[in-house]
Write an enzyme that holds these catalytic residues in place. Structure first.
Site, PDB file in Angstrom:
ATOM      1  N   PHE A   8       0.787  -1.310  -0.083  1.00  0.00           N
ATOM      2  CA  PHE A   8       0.091   0.058   0.061  1.00  0.00           C
ATOM      3  C   PHE A   8       0.797   1.317  -0.040  1.00  0.00           C
ATOM      4  O   PHE A   8       1.789   1.338   0.481  1.00  0.00           O
ATOM      5  CB  PHE A   8      -0.900  -0.058   1.223  1.00  0.00           C
ATOM      6  CG  PHE A   8      -1.977  -0.968   1.442  1.00  0.00           C
ATOM      7  CD1 PHE A   8      -3.159  -0.744   0.424  1.00  0.00           C
ATOM      8  CD2 PHE A   8      -1.931  -1.892   2.095  1.00  0.00           C
ATOM      9  CE1 PHE A   8      -4.114  -1.937   0.778  1.00  0.00           C
ATOM     10  CE2 PHE A   8      -2.560  -3.158   1.883  1.00  0.00           C
ATOM     11  CZ  PHE A   8      -4.107  -2.901   1.395  1.00  0.00           C
ATOM     12  N   ASP A   9       0.492   2.364  -0.712  1.00  0.00           N
ATOM     13  CA  ASP A   9       0.878   3.566  -0.661  1.00  0.00           C
ATOM     14  C   ASP A   9       0.345   3.974   0.814  1.00  0.00           C
ATOM     15  O   ASP A   9      -0.569   3.432   1.351  1.00  0.00           O
ATOM     16  CB  ASP A   9       0.430   4.307  -1.809  1.00  0.00           C
ATOM     17  CG  ASP A   9       0.745   5.991  -1.706  1.00  0.00           C
ATOM     18  OD1 ASP A   9       2.092   6.364  -1.249  1.00  0.00           O
ATOM     19  OD2 ASP A   9      -0.285   6.793  -2.039  1.00  0.00           O
ATOM     20  N   LEU A  10       0.639   5.225   1.330  1.00  0.00           N
ATOM     21  CA  LEU A  10       0.393   5.636   2.465  1.00  0.00           C
ATOM     22  C   LEU A  10      -0.607   6.975   2.479  1.00  0.00           C
ATOM     23  O   LEU A  10      -1.819   6.892   2.783  1.00  0.00           O
ATOM     24  CB  LEU A  10       1.527   6.264   3.316  1.00  0.00           C
ATOM     25  CG  LEU A  10       1.183   5.802   4.970  1.00  0.00           C
ATOM     26  CD1 LEU A  10       0.774   4.475   5.308  1.00  0.00           C
ATOM     27  CD2 LEU A  10       2.421   6.409   5.844  1.00  0.00           C
TER      28      LEU A  10
END
Length: 233
Positions: A8-10
């Site tokens: 995941f990106d944040l």
């Protein structure tokens, strides 16, 4: 499960970066005796910051230079005499205190508890670790990998190579990269040969040639993807 590992990106994927940035910026200028800083400087800062983050994605600048340059340019534009390095460090510290999860994230991770999770972010290591560790997502991820730690950023393949090595991944088909940025998350995943999912809650039009494997508007749809129930785009 269709995918075993989800990266995941944040910012603007799991966490609301707009709220994070706004609050951290406001607190920064209050601490420096400029309580109207949010109204007076935020729009200029965001314009400057966008240019620099785009340059980072394209390999034109570095994260360390970006960290200082965004405030250096802002202070020059508004004739502010503040210590750029101290302000920059304080701002990153403030970012780390702001924890604003996007709706549905906790439930989504619980629903997919059979998967392995990791974070792959272009953000600053201190701030990103602090935001995860201080939130309900603490302990959910096998690794929180930042571009500052690696020395490369999405969409560069080197940061994905680092993540694969750190997580011991040998099968690219078992991995899904999820993020809100077409040019960073999706392009990076595509370049590296893994499936990608564009998190697009505002249903923005894709005006690029970058095509994600999937597109979702909310986190309830992730279960269908991981279980192989959602068709590719």
């Amino acid at each position: 499960m269709r995918y075993e590992v989800i990266m995941f990106d944040l910012d603007d994927t799991l966490y609301d970066f707009g709220m994070t940035e706004k609050n951290a910026f406001q607190q920064l200028f209050v601490e420096y005796g400029l309580p109207n800083g949010l109204q007076d400087y935020l729009s200029s800062y965001k314009a400057i910051s966008k240019v620099l983050w785009d340059e980072l994605e394209n390999g034109i600048t570095t994260l360390e230079l970006l960290k200082i340059e965004r405030f250096k340019r802002l202070f020059l534009e508004h004739s502010l005499e503040l210590d750029v390095e101290k302000v920059s460090d304080k701002y990153i510290e403030n970012l780390g205190r702001e924890i604003h999860l996007i709706d549905g994230v906790e439930e989504m991770l619980t629903d997919l508890s059979g998967c392995r999770f990791a974070v792959l972010t272009n953000g600053f290591q201190i701030a990103q670790h602090a935001r995860v560790n201080g939130s309900p997502l603490n302990g959910k991820f096998e690794a929180i990998i930042t571009s500052e730690e690696v020395g490369y950023q999405k969409p560069q393949s080197a940061i994905f190579e680092y993540a694969f090595k750190k997580l011991g991944i040998t099968d690219p088909s078992s991995v899904l990269m999820v993020g809100d940025s077409l040019t960073s998350d999706i392009q990076g995943g595509n370049n590296f040969g893994i499936d990608t999912c564009w998190f697009n809650p505002q249903q923005k039009e894709n005006r690029t040639s970058i095509l994600p494997t999937y597109e979702i508007q909310n986190w309830k749809e992730m279960k269908k993807i991981v279980r192989g129930q959602m068709l590719e785009i």
